[in-house]
Design a protein around this motif. Structure first.
Motif, PDB file in Angstrom:
ATOM      1  N   GLN A  20      57.001  26.427   9.758  1.00  7.31           N
ATOM      2  CA  GLN A  20      57.650  26.066  11.014  1.00  7.31           C
ATOM      3  C   GLN A  20      57.509  27.157  12.072  1.00  7.31           C
ATOM      4  N   LEU A  21      57.748  28.429  11.678  1.00  6.87           N
ATOM      5  CA  LEU A  21      57.826  29.522  12.645  1.00  6.87           C
ATOM      6  C   LEU A  21      56.497  30.228  12.877  1.00  6.87           C
ATOM      7  N   LYS A  22      55.593  30.185  11.872  1.00  8.32           N
ATOM      8  CA  LYS A  22      54.283  30.855  11.953  1.00  8.32           C
ATOM      9  C   LYS A  22      54.422  32.329  12.393  1.00  8.32           C
ATOM     10  N   PRO A  23      55.169  33.135  11.643  1.00  5.69           N
ATOM     11  CA  PRO A  23      55.339  34.550  12.023  1.00  5.69           C
ATOM     12  C   PRO A  23      54.006  35.291  11.981  1.00  5.69           C
ATOM     13  N   ARG A  24      53.846  36.229  12.879  1.00  2.25           N
ATOM     14  CA  ARG A  24      52.556  36.906  13.035  1.00  2.25           C
ATOM     15  C   ARG A  24      52.204  37.780  11.843  1.00  2.25           C
ATOM     16  N   TYR A  25      53.181  38.281  11.086  1.00  3.08           N
ATOM     17  CA  TYR A  25      52.897  39.168   9.961  1.00  3.08           C
ATOM     18  C   TYR A  25      52.831  38.427   8.626  1.00  3.08           C
ATOM     19  N   ASN A  26      53.027  37.113   8.630  1.00  2.00           N
ATOM     20  CA  ASN A  26      52.848  36.340   7.407  1.00  2.00           C
ATOM     21  C   ASN A  26      51.416  35.820   7.327  1.00  2.00           C
ATOM     22  N   ILE A  27      50.934  35.638   6.122  1.00  2.00           N
ATOM     23  CA  ILE A  27      49.633  35.014   5.909  1.00  2.00           C
ATOM     24  C   ILE A  27      49.810  33.510   6.057  1.00  2.00           C
ATOM     25  N   VAL A  45      57.606  47.369  10.340  1.00  4.84           N
ATOM     26  CA  VAL A  45      58.890  48.071  10.335  1.00  4.84           C
ATOM     27  C   VAL A  45      59.176  48.692  11.698  1.00  4.84           C
ATOM     28  N   ASP A  46      58.155  49.231  12.349  1.00  2.00           N
ATOM     29  CA  ASP A  46      58.338  49.868  13.650  1.00  2.00           C
ATOM     30  C   ASP A  46      58.792  48.881  14.724  1.00  2.00           C
ATOM     31  N   GLN A  47      58.547  47.586  14.501  1.00  2.00           N
ATOM     32  CA  GLN A  47      58.890  46.591  15.517  1.00  2.00           C
ATOM     33  C   GLN A  47      60.172  45.830  15.202  1.00  2.00           C
ATOM     34  N   ILE A  48      60.827  46.155  14.084  1.00  2.00           N
ATOM     35  CA  ILE A  48      62.030  45.417  13.691  1.00  2.00           C
ATOM     36  C   ILE A  48      63.218  45.828  14.567  1.00  2.00           C
ATOM     37  N   HIS A  49      63.845  44.830  15.188  1.00  2.00           N
ATOM     38  CA  HIS A  49      65.049  45.069  15.985  1.00  2.00           C
ATOM     39  C   HIS A  49      66.251  44.316  15.431  1.00  2.00           C
ATOM     40  N   GLY A  50      66.065  43.643  14.340  1.00  2.00           N
ATOM     41  CA  GLY A  50      67.151  42.915  13.702  1.00  2.00           C
ATOM     42  C   GLY A  50      66.641  42.166  12.495  1.00  2.00           C
ATOM     43  N   ILE A  51      67.547  41.841  11.576  1.00  2.00           N
ATOM     44  CA  ILE A  51      67.181  41.101  10.362  1.00  2.00           C
ATOM     45  C   ILE A  51      68.234  40.019  10.130  1.00  2.00           C
ATOM     46  N   GLU A  52      67.781  38.805   9.852  1.00  7.57           N
ATOM     47  CA  GLU A  52      68.661  37.705   9.486  1.00  7.57           C
ATOM     48  C   GLU A  52      68.337  37.301   8.046  1.00  7.57           C
ATOM     49  N   VAL A  53      69.360  36.884   7.307  1.00  8.03           N
ATOM     50  CA  VAL A  53      69.147  36.461   5.923  1.00  8.03           C
ATOM     51  C   VAL A  53      69.768  35.092   5.693  1.00  8.03           C
ATOM     52  N   PRO A  92      69.912  36.068  -4.453  1.00  7.32           N
ATOM     53  CA  PRO A  92      68.597  35.595  -3.996  1.00  7.32           C
ATOM     54  C   PRO A  92      68.682  35.040  -2.580  1.00  7.32           C
ATOM     55  N   GLY A  93      67.536  35.000  -1.898  1.00  6.40           N
ATOM     56  CA  GLY A  93      67.515  34.420  -0.559  1.00  6.40           C
ATOM     57  C   GLY A  93      66.243  34.773   0.178  1.00  6.40           C
ATOM     58  N   ILE A  94      66.226  34.452   1.470  1.00  6.36           N
ATOM     59  CA  ILE A  94      65.094  34.794   2.320  1.00  6.36           C
ATOM     60  C   ILE A  94      65.591  35.669   3.464  1.00  6.36           C
ATOM     61  N   TYR A  95      64.689  36.490   4.010  1.00 10.57           N
ATOM     62  CA  TYR A  95      65.035  37.360   5.130  1.00 10.57           C
ATOM     63  C   TYR A  95      64.032  37.141   6.256  1.00 10.57           C
ATOM     64  N   ARG A  96      64.524  37.188   7.486  1.00  5.94           N
ATOM     65  CA  ARG A  96      63.696  37.023   8.678  1.00  5.94           C
ATOM     66  C   ARG A  96      63.792  38.299   9.499  1.00  5.94           C
ATOM     67  N   MET A  97      62.680  38.970   9.724  1.00  7.24           N
ATOM     68  CA  MET A  97      62.643  40.197  10.514  1.00  7.24           C
ATOM     69  C   MET A  97      62.321  39.844  11.964  1.00  7.24           C
ATOM     70  N   LEU A  98      63.169  40.319  12.878  1.00  8.20           N
ATOM     71  CA  LEU A  98      63.105  39.916  14.271  1.00  8.20           C
ATOM     72  C   LEU A  98      62.576  41.036  15.151  1.00  8.20           C
ATOM     73  N   GLY A  99      61.846  40.642  16.207  1.00 12.12           N
ATOM     74  CA  GLY A  99      61.339  41.585  17.185  1.00 12.12           C
ATOM     75  C   GLY A  99      62.314  41.798  18.330  1.00 12.12           C
ATOM     76  N   ALA A 100      61.856  42.487  19.375  1.00  8.81           N
ATOM     77  CA  ALA A 100      62.719  42.877  20.481  1.00  8.81           C
ATOM     78  C   ALA A 100      63.296  41.687  21.224  1.00  8.81           C
ATOM     79  N   SER A 101      62.535  40.617  21.351  1.00  7.05           N
ATOM     80  CA  SER A 101      63.018  39.451  22.086  1.00  7.05           C
ATOM     81  C   SER A 101      63.575  38.372  21.176  1.00  7.05           C
ATOM     82  N   GLY A 102      63.810  38.705  19.911  1.00  8.99           N
ATOM     83  CA  GLY A 102      64.373  37.755  18.963  1.00  8.99           C
ATOM     84  C   GLY A 102      63.354  36.921  18.222  1.00  8.99           C
ATOM     85  N   GLU A 103      62.059  37.126  18.488  1.00  7.45           N
ATOM     86  CA  GLU A 103      61.032  36.358  17.791  1.00  7.45           C
ATOM     87  C   GLU A 103      60.953  36.789  16.326  1.00  7.45           C
ATOM     88  N   VAL A 104      60.606  35.842  15.460  1.00  4.70           N
ATOM     89  CA  VAL A 104      60.512  36.131  14.022  1.00  4.70           C
ATOM     90  C   VAL A 104      59.153  36.756  13.736  1.00  4.70           C
TER      91      VAL A 104
END
Length: 632
Positions: A95-102, A68-76, A25-37
């Motif tokens: 804390q992070l307010k990711p753009r693809y989360n509700i 998916v098209d914007q993913i440049h890395g994934i952290e878990v 179990p865990g959480i995953y963070r999908m990152l964009g080109a500049s490292g943003e979550v």
């Protein structure tokens, strides 16, 4: 599966990433080109959940495909249980307010579970804000998600109505909540007052922490129903027990107070990893991963001793830092003891202008935080070792060491595993330029030999493997490694000669003094030499050699694969269940565990702390049970 391109042109290797991703179990963070979550999500099984984004065969929604098209890395971040992942996900989204989360609008008040007291049939619901209505307020809970999860599970067990009084008073037939077994239907007289009040009493007891008394009572009722051959009722009690266990699972990603950093360091095969978890005001704000450059055979203690002053003193100089994590907290938990702790505490305290405590031997919740950090450090290290770039560099070092004309593209390694000769299994693992090639792994059940004869077991496995390859049923390796010394190498050399295989380099990996990593020696076949050594003479590589680190990695993988196969074969031969294979688990303890959790599936998903609450289950045995079900 197409690789995703970054702005620098370097592809994101999702296939390689998934190969080494854990199934815990865990959480995953999908990152964009500049490292943003871009997105934060939780998973019961990280590997399956993350893979689902990339193997849906066009079944993703437009929003998901855009993500998916914007993913440049994934952290878990690996957690202990799924509920921990739920709470940590909630914290990170806030804390992070990711753009693809509700993102929900959120007041500063903590949520409570409210049980009304003015009605004949009280209601149970989530409450936030001013406490005006008469009744009992249980909490606060660290997040709405945690409170909602607990309420849903409580409704499954006790079936207390959640509806408003205006809705309740105007019903002529049961609503959907009753149809899905979340309400006992008091609005239409489907439960009497006495039985409903009994459920109310159980809810109060449970929320007051008297859950063991309720579970013991339900266990007795389940056993009585089973004796009376009322198996349907017994199954209902079993489900109640399982759901109650889920509600009471301890969570370690939120606590009552305190600013703490949790730091764990691990090192293997010449690579080190440091994980830092940030606990602020009792809330887990996530973690960061560092891969420091190591000199020689640095230990985890050496890494921590160098990392802590460099990291925190550089933070104190960052006057523009704005995130909560970029401060020196009052407490730092570390995975290994250090000799210069007092000096570090004094200097960090001077920089931070407050007292700083560095602790190693801790208990309870802090010990669990350290364990979580260590698990994540091990996982990140495994991913780093399995990365394409690291493997290619080590392949090049191996080529130089062995003075090969070309870069080796296929490596194989054999190992034998058994318990005093019982259920012997030989394992063959395969590495290519991208790391482990698991589709080509093979196991061989050894039979027809004297128990405990490792030479005969190795010979049988090699004959079976390379006879097939000689027939063209697979690819021959460039280099064949054998986990063993001169005797094992002689057996392998004999098999290759018998099969007339002449273009495979043969090397044994002999353990050093005290079986300490870094002291291994390479044993070539009698007709080969390595570097400056004579033909057949062993060679001991420097502990910081990338070639040695690759050899250690493939040897360790062969050992793991062999042991796993051996345990499976032994368990099957003994016709035992998973619990029976755990040392210290007698029949009484197994029965007690299954009754208290309502079945093997609930035992498998439970955390160490929850298992240790069962009478007769010590923390040591609980850890063994947890490791058995979460062994990767």
């Amino acid at each position: 599966m197409n690789a995703l391109n970054t702005s620098s042109g370097t592809p994101f290797d999702i296939g390689g990433f998934l190969k080494s991703l854990t199934g815990r179990p865990g959480i995953y963070r999908m990152l964009g080109a500049s490292g943003e979550v871009l997105y934060v999500g939780k998973a019961l099984n990280l590997k399956k959940r993350v893979a689902s984004y990339f193997n849906s065969a066009g079944g993703n929604s437009l929003k998901t495909q855009s993500l998916v098209d914007q993913i440049h890395g994934i952290e878990v971040t690996v957690t202990h249980t799924e509920n921990e992942a739920l709470i940590l996900e909630n914290n990170l989204i806030k804390q992070l307010k990711p753009r693809y989360n509700i993102l929900l609008r959120d007041s500063k008040g903590y949520p409570y579970i409210f049980l009304s007291s003015e009605q004949t049939f009280p209601r149970l619901e989530i409450h936030r804000g001013v406490k005006r209505e008469k009744g009992r307020y249980f909490g606060p809970y660290p997040s709405v998600g945690a409170a909602r999860e607990s309420l849903n599970l409580l409704q499954r067990v006790f079936r207390i109505r959640p509806c408003e009084d205006s809705f309740f008073n105007n019903r002529s037939r049961p609503c959907l909540q009753h149809q899905i077994n979340r309400c006992s239907g008091p609005c239409v007289g489907m439960v009497d007052t006495e039985a409903y009040q009994q459920d109310i009493r159980h809810v109060i007891m449970f929320l007051e922490g008297k859950n063991h008394e309720i579970i013991d009572e339900l266990v007795r009722r389940m056993e009585a129903s089973s004796v009376a051959l009322n198996f349907e009722r017994a199954a209902a009690y079993r489900d109640q027990i399982a759901n109650l266990r889920r509600v009471q699972e301890r969570q370690y990603v939120d606590s009552e107070h305190g600013d703490t950093d949790v730091i764990a360091a691990v090192t293997r095969n010449g690579v080190g990893c440091v994980q830092v978890f940030y606990i602020r005001a009792g809330r887990n704000l996530g973690n960061k991963t560092f891969f420091p450059r190591l000199p020689g055979d640095a230990s985890a203690e050496d890494i921590l001793s160098a990392f802590i002053p460099q990291y925190y003193l550089s933070l104190s100089a960052e006057t523009t830092a704005t995130t909560e994590s970029k401060v020196i907290p009052s407490e730092i938990l570390i995975s290994h003891g250090l000799e210069d702790v007092n000096l570090l505490e004094q200097e960090l305290g001077r920089q931070a202008a407050h007292k700083v405590t560095i602790s190693h031997n801790v208990r309870g919740q802090r010990a669990h935080w350290l364990q979580m950090a260590a698990v994540n450090a091990e996982h990140s290290l495994a991913q780093q070792l399995a990365s394409k770039g690291t493997t290619r560099q080590r392949m090049q070092a191996l080529q130089e060491l062995l003075e090969l004309d070309h870069l080796p593209v296929r490596l194989e390694c054999f190992d034998i595993s058994h318990t005093m000769g019982e259920a012997a299994v030989a394992a063959c693992v395969v590495f290519d330029a991208n790391g482990p090639l698991k589709s080509d792994y093979r196991r061989f059940n050894i039979a027809g030999i004297t128990p405990g004869d490792d030479y005969a077991a190795l010979r049988q496995a090699l004959l079976r493997r390379y006879t097939r390859l000689k027939r063209g049923e697979g690819k021959l390796p460039d280099i064949l490694f054998i986990d063993g010394g001169r005797g094992q190498v002689a057996q392998a050399e004999s098999v290759l000669e018998e099969l007339q295989i002449n273009d495979v380099m043969l090397l044994g990996i002999a353990k050093g003094a005290g079986r300490k990593p870094g002291l291994e020696s390479l044993i070539p076949a009698s007709s080969h030499s390595i570097g400056l050594s004579a033909a057949g003479a062993p060679l001991i590589l420097p502990s910081d050699s990338p070639a040695l680190h690759l050899i250690q990695q493939i040897r360790d993988e062969a050992h793991r694969f062999a042991i796993t196969g051996h345990r499976q074969r032994r368990s099957k031969a003994r016709n035992t269940s998973t619990l029976e294979s755990i040392p210290g688990m007698g029949s009484r303890r197994r029965q007690q565990l299954l009754k208290q959790f309502g079945g093997l599936q609930e035992v498998a998903r439970a955390g160490v702390e929850d298992l240790a609450k069962v009478h007769g289950i010590s923390r040591q045995i609980a850890q063994k049970i947890y490791d058995t079900f979460h062994n990767e």
